[in-house]
Design a protein around this motif. Structure first.
Motif, mmCIF file in Angstrom:
data_model
loop_
_atom_site.group_PDB
_atom_site.id
_atom_site.type_symbol
_atom_site.label_atom_id
_atom_site.label_comp_id
_atom_site.label_asym_id
_atom_site.label_seq_id
_atom_site.Cartn_x
_atom_site.Cartn_y
_atom_site.Cartn_z
ATOM 1 N N TYR A 104 0.855 -1.187 0.000
ATOM 2 C CA TYR A 104 0.000 0.000 0.000
ATOM 3 C C TYR A 104 0.890 1.235 0.000
ATOM 4 C CZ TYR A 104 -3.460 -3.423 1.402
ATOM 5 O OH TYR A 104 -4.268 -4.516 1.438
ATOM 6 N N ARG A 105 0.525 2.214 -0.839
ATOM 7 C CA ARG A 105 1.262 3.469 -0.915
ATOM 8 C C ARG A 105 0.281 4.620 -1.126
ATOM 9 N NH1 ARG A 105 4.692 0.140 -4.115
ATOM 10 N NH2 ARG A 105 3.964 1.005 -6.068
ATOM 11 N N LEU A 106 0.682 5.785 -0.622
ATOM 12 C CA LEU A 106 -0.084 6.987 -0.919
ATOM 13 C C LEU A 106 0.195 7.390 -2.362
ATOM 14 C CD1 LEU A 106 0.480 9.090 2.325
ATOM 15 C CD2 LEU A 106 -1.518 7.716 1.700
ATOM 16 N N ALA A 107 -0.618 8.279 -2.892
ATOM 17 C CA ALA A 107 -0.459 8.722 -4.277
ATOM 18 C C ALA A 107 0.913 9.348 -4.523
ATOM 19 C CB ALA A 107 -1.563 9.709 -4.648
ATOM 20 N N ASP A 108 1.541 9.907 -3.478
ATOM 21 C CA ASP A 108 2.869 10.508 -3.641
ATOM 22 C C ASP A 108 4.002 9.488 -3.509
ATOM 23 O OD1 ASP A 108 3.104 9.989 -0.917
ATOM 24 O OD2 ASP A 108 3.268 12.093 -0.328
ATOM 25 N N GLY A 109 3.649 8.214 -3.318
ATOM 26 C CA GLY A 109 4.650 7.149 -3.238
ATOM 27 C C GLY A 109 5.037 6.744 -1.832
ATOM 28 N N THR A 110 4.548 7.448 -0.812
ATOM 29 C CA THR A 110 4.861 7.119 0.573
ATOM 30 C C THR A 110 4.306 5.741 0.929
ATOM 31 O OG1 THR A 110 4.760 9.456 1.187
ATOM 32 C CG2 THR A 110 4.587 7.856 2.976
ATOM 33 N N HIS A 111 5.141 4.897 1.494
ATOM 34 C CA HIS A 111 4.722 3.543 1.844
ATOM 35 C C HIS A 111 3.868 3.538 3.109
ATOM 36 C CE1 HIS A 111 7.080 1.238 -1.084
ATOM 37 N NE2 HIS A 111 7.882 2.288 -1.038
ATOM 38 N N LEU A 112 2.902 2.612 3.136
ATOM 39 C CA LEU A 112 1.998 2.443 4.271
ATOM 40 C C LEU A 112 2.108 1.022 4.798
ATOM 41 C CD1 LEU A 112 -1.183 4.033 2.665
ATOM 42 C CD2 LEU A 112 0.345 5.139 4.311
ATOM 43 N N ASN A 113 1.937 0.870 6.094
ATOM 44 C CA ASN A 113 1.803 -0.450 6.709
ATOM 45 C C ASN A 113 0.367 -0.624 7.155
ATOM 46 O OD1 ASN A 113 4.347 -1.503 6.473
ATOM 47 N ND2 ASN A 113 4.950 -1.136 8.588
ATOM 48 N N VAL A 114 -0.149 -1.839 7.056
ATOM 49 C CA VAL A 114 -1.461 -2.142 7.607
ATOM 50 C C VAL A 114 -1.300 -2.107 9.119
ATOM 51 C CG1 VAL A 114 -3.278 -3.870 7.782
ATOM 52 C CG2 VAL A 114 -2.079 -3.540 5.617
ATOM 53 N N ASP A 115 -2.196 -1.392 9.797
ATOM 54 C CA ASP A 115 -2.094 -1.198 11.244
ATOM 55 C C ASP A 115 -3.467 -1.409 11.872
ATOM 56 O OD1 ASP A 115 -0.861 -0.466 13.704
ATOM 57 O OD2 ASP A 115 -1.557 1.588 13.462
ATOM 58 N N GLY A 116 -3.768 -2.638 12.260
ATOM 59 C CA GLY A 116 -5.081 -2.928 12.838
ATOM 60 C C GLY A 116 -6.181 -2.705 11.826
ATOM 61 N N GLU A 117 -7.059 -1.754 12.115
ATOM 62 C CA GLU A 117 -8.177 -1.451 11.222
ATOM 63 C C GLU A 117 -7.838 -0.372 10.200
ATOM 64 O OE1 GLU A 117 -11.240 -2.968 11.115
ATOM 65 O OE2 GLU A 117 -10.308 -4.367 12.511
ATOM 66 N N GLY A 118 -6.622 0.156 10.241
ATOM 67 C CA GLY A 118 -6.250 1.227 9.330
ATOM 68 C C GLY A 118 -4.851 1.036 8.785
ATOM 69 N N PHE A 119 -4.160 2.156 8.590
ATOM 70 C CA PHE A 119 -2.825 2.145 8.011
ATOM 71 C C PHE A 119 -1.935 3.099 8.786
ATOM 72 C CE2 PHE A 119 -5.787 0.955 4.762
ATOM 73 C CZ PHE A 119 -5.139 -0.080 4.105
ATOM 74 N N LYS A 120 -0.618 2.890 8.694
ATOM 75 C CA LYS A 120 0.358 3.772 9.325
ATOM 76 C C LYS A 120 1.292 4.300 8.248
ATOM 77 C CE LYS A 120 3.728 3.960 13.042
ATOM 78 N NZ LYS A 120 4.378 3.188 14.104
ATOM 79 N N ASN A 121 1.422 5.620 8.193
ATOM 80 C CA ASN A 121 2.334 6.280 7.266
ATOM 81 C C ASN A 121 3.756 6.026 7.770
ATOM 82 O OD1 ASN A 121 4.083 8.268 6.120
ATOM 83 N ND2 ASN A 121 2.305 9.532 5.636
ATOM 84 N N LEU A 122 4.586 5.367 6.965
ATOM 85 C CA LEU A 122 5.930 5.011 7.408
ATOM 86 C C LEU A 122 6.860 6.208 7.514
ATOM 87 C CD1 LEU A 122 6.519 1.603 5.638
ATOM 88 C CD2 LEU A 122 5.814 2.059 7.967
ATOM 89 N N ASP A 123 6.581 7.306 6.829
ATOM 90 C CA ASP A 123 7.422 8.495 6.914
ATOM 91 C C ASP A 123 7.137 9.325 8.158
ATOM 92 O OD1 ASP A 123 8.682 7.810 4.580
ATOM 93 O OD2 ASP A 123 7.738 9.376 3.368
ATOM 94 N N THR A 124 5.854 9.482 8.493
ATOM 95 C CA THR A 124 5.473 10.370 9.589
ATOM 96 C C THR A 124 4.993 9.637 10.833
ATOM 97 O OG1 THR A 124 3.171 10.561 8.874
ATOM 98 C CG2 THR A 124 4.760 12.124 7.928
ATOM 99 N N GLY A 125 4.603 8.374 10.696
ATOM 100 C CA GLY A 125 4.049 7.624 11.819
ATOM 101 C C GLY A 125 2.577 7.881 12.043
ATOM 102 N N ALA A 126 1.958 8.740 11.213
ATOM 103 C CA ALA A 126 0.546 9.073 11.361
ATOM 104 C C ALA A 126 -0.335 7.862 11.069
ATOM 105 C CB ALA A 126 0.176 10.216 10.434
ATOM 106 N N LYS A 127 -1.393 7.723 11.849
ATOM 107 C CA LYS A 127 -2.372 6.671 11.607
ATOM 108 C C LYS A 127 -3.447 7.189 10.673
ATOM 109 C CE LYS A 127 -1.497 4.050 15.716
ATOM 110 N NZ LYS A 127 -2.050 3.215 16.758
ATOM 111 N N LEU A 128 -3.797 6.384 9.685
ATOM 112 C CA LEU A 128 -4.796 6.758 8.684
ATOM 113 C C LEU A 128 -5.889 5.704 8.672
ATOM 114 C CD1 LEU A 128 -2.238 7.560 5.857
ATOM 115 C CD2 LEU A 128 -3.308 9.202 7.396
ATOM 116 N N THR A 129 -7.122 6.148 8.486
ATOM 117 C CA THR A 129 -8.255 5.227 8.420
ATOM 118 C C THR A 129 -9.003 5.448 7.108
ATOM 119 O OG1 THR A 129 -9.641 6.794 9.640
ATOM 120 C CG2 THR A 129 -8.551 5.071 10.920
ATOM 121 N N ARG A 130 -9.741 4.419 6.703
ATOM 122 C CA ARG A 130 -10.539 4.545 5.475
ATOM 123 C C ARG A 130 -11.656 5.545 5.689
ATOM 124 N NH1 ARG A 130 -9.756 0.133 1.668
ATOM 125 N NH2 ARG A 130 -8.361 -1.365 2.649
ATOM 126 N N LYS A 131 -11.889 6.319 4.648
ATOM 127 C CA LYS A 131 -12.946 7.341 4.703
ATOM 128 C C LYS A 131 -14.254 6.751 4.281
ATOM 129 C CE LYS A 131 -14.125 11.870 3.101
ATOM 130 N NZ LYS A 131 -13.896 12.939 2.190
#
Length: 72
Positions: free
Chosen positions: A45-72
């Motif tokens: 999984y990657r953001l549109a800008d190429g930033t890699h994401l990890n699956v984190d429970g029910e959402g995702f974690k931005n590997l560059d910033t550590g921010a947790k992201l959830t589906r909208k």
């Protein structure tokens, strides 16, 4: 080894900022003398800008910033 785009979806962070994410899957060539074939491999999984994401429970974690992201 090739990579195929499976789908695109929106994610949102805790501040309400919306991100576009892409789900990819590696495609492994399993062709032989009987014909061409392939099987799907690992998903990533990657953001549109190429930033890699990890699956984190029910959402995702931005590997560059550590921010947790959830589906909208």
């Amino acid at each position: 080894m090739a990579e195929a785009l499976l789908r695109t979806f929106n994610l949102v962070d805790s501040d309400g900022k919306v991100y576009i994410a892409h789900e990819y899957q590696t495609v492994n060539d399993t062709s032989n003398l009987s014909g061409r074939s392939s099987i799907g491999g690992l998903k990533s999984y990657r953001l549109a800008d190429g930033t890699h994401l990890n699956v984190d429970g029910e959402g995702f974690k931005n590997l560059d910033t550590g921010a947790k992201l959830t589906r909208k």
